[in-house]
Design a protein around this motif. Sequence first.
Motif, short mmCIF file in Angstrom:
data_model
loop_
_atom_site.label_atom_id
_atom_site.label_comp_id
_atom_site.label_asym_id
_atom_site.label_seq_id
_atom_site.Cartn_x
_atom_site.Cartn_y
_atom_site.Cartn_z
N SER A 162 17.85 -15.24 9.19
CA SER A 162 17.40 -14.23 9.54
C SER A 162 17.19 -12.93 8.60
N GLN A 163 18.33 -13.24 7.14
CA GLN A 163 18.12 -12.60 6.12
C GLN A 163 16.73 -12.56 5.07
N ILE A 164 16.79 -14.09 5.36
CA ILE A 164 16.09 -13.73 4.26
C ILE A 164 14.22 -13.77 4.82
N LEU A 165 13.68 -14.26 6.01
CA LEU A 165 12.74 -13.93 6.88
C LEU A 165 12.78 -12.56 7.31
N ASP A 166 13.57 -11.48 6.87
CA ASP A 166 13.53 -10.61 7.18
C ASP A 166 12.86 -9.49 5.74
N ASN A 167 13.30 -10.37 4.65
CA ASN A 167 12.77 -9.87 3.37
C ASN A 167 11.39 -9.84 2.63
N LEU A 168 10.44 -11.23 3.87
CA LEU A 168 9.77 -11.70 3.35
C LEU A 168 8.49 -10.29 4.48
N PRO A 169 7.54 -9.57 2.93
CA PRO A 169 6.82 -8.87 3.88
C PRO A 169 6.16 -9.30 4.42
N SER A 170 6.24 -8.23 5.39
CA SER A 170 5.14 -8.82 7.30
C SER A 170 4.12 -7.72 6.91
N THR A 171 3.06 -7.89 8.41
CA THR A 171 1.57 -7.14 8.25
C THR A 171 2.09 -5.57 7.88
N LYS A 172 3.14 -5.09 8.92
CA LYS A 172 3.53 -3.93 8.68
C LYS A 172 3.66 -3.34 7.58
N ASP A 173 4.24 -3.88 6.61
CA ASP A 173 5.36 -4.02 5.49
C ASP A 173 3.89 -3.06 4.27
N LEU A 174 2.64 -4.34 4.69
CA LEU A 174 1.90 -3.91 3.77
C LEU A 174 0.75 -2.63 4.18
N ILE A 175 0.74 -2.36 5.34
CA ILE A 175 0.86 -1.71 5.99
C ILE A 175 0.70 -0.23 4.83
N ASN A 176 2.15 -0.17 5.01
CA ASN A 176 2.47 1.42 4.76
C ASN A 176 2.14 1.21 3.56
N PHE A 177 2.49 -0.19 2.87
CA PHE A 177 2.39 -0.33 1.05
C PHE A 177 0.61 -0.02 1.11
N LEU A 178 0.05 -0.42 1.68
CA LEU A 178 -0.92 -0.28 0.77
C LEU A 178 -2.18 1.38 2.16
N GLY A 179 -2.03 1.13 2.88
CA GLY A 179 -2.21 2.39 3.67
C GLY A 179 -4.14 1.58 4.11
N ILE A 180 -4.02 1.93 4.95
CA ILE A 180 -4.48 1.45 6.25
C ILE A 180 -6.34 1.57 5.78
N LYS A 181 -6.89 2.77 5.02
CA LYS A 181 -7.68 2.59 4.56
C LYS A 181 -8.24 1.61 3.79
N LYS A 182 -7.20 1.30 2.18
CA LYS A 182 -7.51 0.42 1.57
C LYS A 182 -7.21 -1.42 2.24
N ILE A 183 -7.03 -1.38 2.95
CA ILE A 183 -7.21 -2.58 3.76
C ILE A 183 -8.35 -3.22 4.24
N ASN A 184 -8.97 -1.32 5.34
CA ASN A 184 -10.25 -1.93 5.50
C ASN A 184 -11.40 -1.96 4.82
N LYS A 185 -10.49 -1.61 3.20
CA LYS A 185 -11.49 -1.79 2.14
C LYS A 185 -11.69 -3.39 1.88
N ILE A 186 -10.63 -3.77 1.73
CA ILE A 186 -10.28 -5.56 1.29
C ILE A 186 -11.38 -5.90 2.33
N GLN A 187 -10.60 -5.71 3.88
CA GLN A 187 -11.26 -6.53 5.05
C GLN A 187 -12.91 -6.52 4.84
N ILE A 188 -13.30 -5.80 4.71
CA ILE A 188 -14.62 -5.22 4.07
C ILE A 188 -15.13 -6.18 2.83
#
Length: 296
Positions: A162-188
């Motif tokens: 569980s400690q290892i898994l907690d260290n993996l990047p989650s969707t929420k982590d990447l949203i916070n790191f990249l920002g929703i605007k950047k993510i939308n651009k990536i998806q486009i």
Amino acid sequence: MTIIKNFFATLSAITLIVSLFMLFLITNISVFFTVDKMEENLNNIDVVHEINKIKNSSATSESKAEISGIIDTAYNEAENHEIPKELVDTIFNSKEVKAYLGKILGNTTDYIINNQKLAEVTSEEFSQILDNNIDKWIKQTNTKISDSKKEVLLIRMKNASSQILDNLPSTKDLINFLGIKKINKIQIVFSTKTRIICILTSLLSLVLITILRRKQNGLLLYVGTPILIAALFVIGTGFIIGDLIASVLDKYNISFMISTISNELGHQISISGLILGVFAIIIILTNYLLNKKTLH
């Protein structure tokens, strides 16, 4: 008039190179980072081998020291309770555990790139995998273990994992790191709409080249050459994209996944580039044979 035709023919050739390159790159990356593909990628990892590399390497950051410590704890606890190391190896390297890790990464990448919103994978699911498969793993390794030791192993594995898994990047982590605007651009960029635009642009470029060069010898050469150049760019990208992925994911300390993921993606992109290159060479050779036949 000839100068104008040559200019637009050259411009069409450059456009064809760019659109084909983008089409192949976008398609490969989009398909590669789906959940199913990520599960397949992780299944190719020899987790035990990679774990040993982590154990034997010196930590270069606090998080890396933590990961190494977690792995050491899992094996030390097994040794303290006279549980064979081979059983721990089998658990770490099982297809069930690797599929679970692939699903975690795939959920994140499929959302970031393909805008596929999937239910978050929980540590409880992993605990269920351990409970459902522990007897099978014990049988596979011919391990003699009491029920009490088996329970101890399960508890230690669940805590460490569980400690290892907690260290993996989650969707929420990447949203916070990249920002929703950047993510939308990536998806486009990786959307079906963008791929359709690339296809239509490539076809339009081919039509323009054909129209502008139809009265000149070597029409197929003018078509095949831009395709071959695009193929070389795709192949070249396949060789360097692994380093790009490694630099992005390095801080998450998942070296046992990075090497396989980057190698598999690079291989996939390079293979698609080779296929495109073979197609281009066939076109160029056809042009050569037709011209040779005409001369005779």
